[in-house]
Design a protein around this motif. Sequence first.
Motif: not given
Length: 220
Positions: A15-20
């Motif tokens: 995904g994006d930054s929330i998961t990164d």
Amino acid sequence: MTITIRPASTVMFTGDSITDLQRPHDEDPYACSYPVRVAGEWSLRHPDRPVTWLNTAVAGHKVMDLEARWQADVLDARPDVLSILVGVNDLGWHTLDPDGHVIPADEFKAGYGRLLAPLADAGTQLILIEPFLLPIQGVVEAGAALVGEREREQWREDLDPKIQAVHELAGEYGAHLIPADRMFAELSVTTGPEFWAEDGVHPTSAGHSVLATAWLDLVA
């Protein structure tokens, strides 16, 4: 119906930054992020069931960015379980960026569906997490800009049909759904939304904790 994680399974988050996980060290991402919490709790519960945990999320990515790297970063790894959280970067807040591009819900759904189709065909167990936006009051920082409630109301109008698209895709591809937007909205009634995400988008440690709990509740 629950997710089954067998010994020697490969579980991937993307995904994006929330998961990164690759965030500045002063934000203490390894203590905070929901994928790390999930992996840590799994190891405590099931020390006899080793699992390979992968994370291919990239901060700032949208559905079209995932699609561009999907083969190399996801399909080639052949995960047994894939968890996806994407969509907040596809919202109207990217209009604050002169190079930003916001896609309508139907294009968002079509692109997201192209990600899921080969995995569903391969029998991968899928977990889709709703993109979410908490009802923060007042002015907050979004990227390099300061935005108020009017802008966030516009983002909400953009988000709701994309959440609906995620629900429809979960049904079409037999995926499990974590209703994160609804979950955070309900939690915010008693605590205030800032407890879960100070900017309305990126979870605090408490926010990541409840995401991890919701994720683990899906696992047999």
